[in-house]
Design a protein around this motif. Structure first.
Motif, PDB file in Angstrom:
ATOM      1  N   MET A   1       0.838  -1.175   0.000  1.00  0.00           N
ATOM      2  CA  MET A   1       0.000   0.000   0.000  1.00  0.00           C
ATOM      3  C   MET A   1       0.885   1.241   0.000  1.00  0.00           C
ATOM      4  O   MET A   1       1.955   1.251   0.581  1.00  0.00           O
ATOM      5  N   GLY A   2       0.402   2.284  -0.650  1.00  0.00           N
ATOM      6  CA  GLY A   2       1.177   3.504  -0.732  1.00  0.00           C
ATOM      7  C   GLY A   2       1.213   4.278   0.564  1.00  0.00           C
ATOM      8  O   GLY A   2       0.299   4.196   1.388  1.00  0.00           O
ATOM      9  N   LYS A   3       2.268   5.035   0.732  1.00  0.00           N
ATOM     10  CA  LYS A   3       2.456   5.796   1.966  1.00  0.00           C
ATOM     11  C   LYS A   3       1.376   6.867   2.141  1.00  0.00           C
ATOM     12  O   LYS A   3       0.866   7.055   3.239  1.00  0.00           O
ATOM     13  N   TYR A   4       1.030   7.575   1.062  1.00  0.00           N
ATOM     14  CA  TYR A   4       0.012   8.616   1.158  1.00  0.00           C
ATOM     15  C   TYR A   4      -1.316   8.021   1.616  1.00  0.00           C
ATOM     16  O   TYR A   4      -1.976   8.542   2.501  1.00  0.00           O
ATOM     17  N   ILE A   5      -1.689   6.925   0.993  1.00  0.00           N
ATOM     18  CA  ILE A   5      -2.963   6.296   1.335  1.00  0.00           C
ATOM     19  C   ILE A   5      -2.948   5.813   2.779  1.00  0.00           C
ATOM     20  O   ILE A   5      -3.895   6.042   3.532  1.00  0.00           O
ATOM     21  N   ASP A   6      -1.874   5.147   3.186  1.00  0.00           N
ATOM     22  CA  ASP A   6      -1.753   4.689   4.580  1.00  0.00           C
ATOM     23  C   ASP A   6      -1.914   5.826   5.570  1.00  0.00           C
ATOM     24  O   ASP A   6      -2.586   5.689   6.594  1.00  0.00           O
ATOM     25  N   ASN A   7      -1.302   6.953   5.276  1.00  0.00           N
ATOM     26  CA  ASN A   7      -1.321   8.090   6.204  1.00  0.00           C
ATOM     27  C   ASN A   7      -2.643   8.838   6.224  1.00  0.00           C
ATOM     28  O   ASN A   7      -2.870   9.652   7.116  1.00  0.00           O
ATOM     29  N   ASN A   8      -3.520   8.601   5.245  1.00  0.00           N
ATOM     30  CA  ASN A   8      -4.756   9.372   5.161  1.00  0.00           C
ATOM     31  C   ASN A   8      -6.025   8.544   5.299  1.00  0.00           C
ATOM     32  O   ASN A   8      -7.111   9.027   4.988  1.00  0.00           O
ATOM     33  N   LEU A   9      -5.892   7.323   5.785  1.00  0.00           N
ATOM     34  CA  LEU A   9      -7.084   6.530   6.060  1.00  0.00           C
ATOM     35  C   LEU A   9      -7.768   7.068   7.309  1.00  0.00           C
ATOM     36  O   LEU A   9      -7.112   7.464   8.265  1.00  0.00           O
ATOM     37  N   ILE A  10      -9.091   7.083   7.274  1.00  0.00           N
ATOM     38  CA  ILE A  10      -9.847   7.557   8.429  1.00  0.00           C
ATOM     39  C   ILE A  10     -10.291   6.364   9.270  1.00  0.00           C
ATOM     40  O   ILE A  10     -10.079   5.213   8.900  1.00  0.00           O
ATOM     41  N   LYS A  11     -10.924   6.631  10.392  1.00  0.00           N
ATOM     42  CA  LYS A  11     -11.330   5.571  11.328  1.00  0.00           C
ATOM     43  C   LYS A  11     -12.220   4.544  10.616  1.00  0.00           C
ATOM     44  O   LYS A  11     -13.149   4.902   9.901  1.00  0.00           O
ATOM     45  N   ASP A  12     -11.932   3.272  10.841  1.00  0.00           N
ATOM     46  CA  ASP A  12     -12.676   2.139  10.284  1.00  0.00           C
ATOM     47  C   ASP A  12     -12.611   2.045   8.759  1.00  0.00           C
ATOM     48  O   ASP A  12     -13.451   1.409   8.138  1.00  0.00           O
ATOM     49  N   GLU A  13     -11.624   2.678   8.160  1.00  0.00           N
ATOM     50  CA  GLU A  13     -11.464   2.617   6.705  1.00  0.00           C
ATOM     51  C   GLU A  13     -10.364   1.623   6.364  1.00  0.00           C
ATOM     52  O   GLU A  13      -9.320   1.605   6.996  1.00  0.00           O
ATOM     53  N   LYS A  14     -10.630   0.785   5.360  1.00  0.00           N
ATOM     54  CA  LYS A  14      -9.611  -0.162   4.920  1.00  0.00           C
ATOM     55  C   LYS A  14      -9.562  -0.203   3.396  1.00  0.00           C
ATOM     56  O   LYS A  14     -10.575   0.001   2.726  1.00  0.00           O
ATOM     57  N   VAL A  15      -8.386  -0.466   2.869  1.00  0.00           N
ATOM     58  CA  VAL A  15      -8.184  -0.512   1.429  1.00  0.00           C
ATOM     59  C   VAL A  15      -8.741  -1.825   0.887  1.00  0.00           C
ATOM     60  O   VAL A  15      -8.419  -2.899   1.377  1.00  0.00           O
ATOM     61  N   GLU A  16      -9.584  -1.712  -0.117  1.00  0.00           N
ATOM     62  CA  GLU A  16     -10.185  -2.883  -0.756  1.00  0.00           C
ATOM     63  C   GLU A  16      -9.448  -3.263  -2.033  1.00  0.00           C
ATOM     64  O   GLU A  16      -9.362  -4.426  -2.378  1.00  0.00           O
ATOM     65  N   LEU A  17      -8.925  -2.269  -2.759  1.00  0.00           N
ATOM     66  CA  LEU A  17      -8.202  -2.529  -3.997  1.00  0.00           C
ATOM     67  C   LEU A  17      -7.203  -1.410  -4.231  1.00  0.00           C
ATOM     68  O   LEU A  17      -7.516  -0.244  -4.017  1.00  0.00           O
ATOM     69  N   GLU A  18      -6.010  -1.785  -4.624  1.00  0.00           N
ATOM     70  CA  GLU A  18      -4.985  -0.804  -4.969  1.00  0.00           C
ATOM     71  C   GLU A  18      -4.398  -1.208  -6.314  1.00  0.00           C
ATOM     72  O   GLU A  18      -4.193  -2.391  -6.580  1.00  0.00           O
TER      73      GLU A  18
END
Length: 123
Positions: A1-18
């Motif tokens: 997973m990318g650093k930007y995306i990791d740092n900007n996830l909000i509460k209870d948010e998870k990556v489904e597809l990258e």
């Protein structure tokens, strides 16, 4: 997973597809002139993801452009593929948001999978 995306996830948010750019980005004049450096930078710094709450896209290394939109605010995710795109598995993703905003991201790897995941997450 990318650093930007990791740092900007909000509460209870998870990556489904990258996803990322397709290798076809190395087959153009820009790649030849920069000895392959420009597409390498693009491939490893630009991030495309669908989370359970929104679509997050970050492009650029020094000059950054971000696109973050909740699923409910996106009207459609369209895919444009020419014959080479269909053969090799790449295409252009066009995201149309409510209010008529349009964002275009060319030469994305597996664009149909991206659209399908968005449709699954928005239902």
């Amino acid at each position: 997973m990318g650093k930007y995306i990791d740092n900007n996830l909000i509460k209870d948010e998870k990556v489904e597809l990258e996803t990322t750019y397709h290798w076809i980005i190395f087959c153009n004049l820009r790649s030849i002139i920069t000895l392959g450096l420009a597409p390498i930078i693009d491939k490893y710094t630009d991030e495309f993801a669908i989370t359970n709450k929104r679509v997050i896209i970050k492009t650029g290394l020094i000059s950054r452009k971000t696109f973050e939109m909740n699923h409910s605010k996106i009207e459609s995710v369209n895919v444009d593929q020419g014959i080479l795109g269909r053969i090799f598995g790449y295409g252009t993703i066009r995201i149309v948001g409510s209010g008529g905003t349009k964002e275009v991201f060319p030469k994305i790897n597996s664009p149909l999978e991206f659209r399908k995941k968005f449709q699954e997450m928005s239902n």
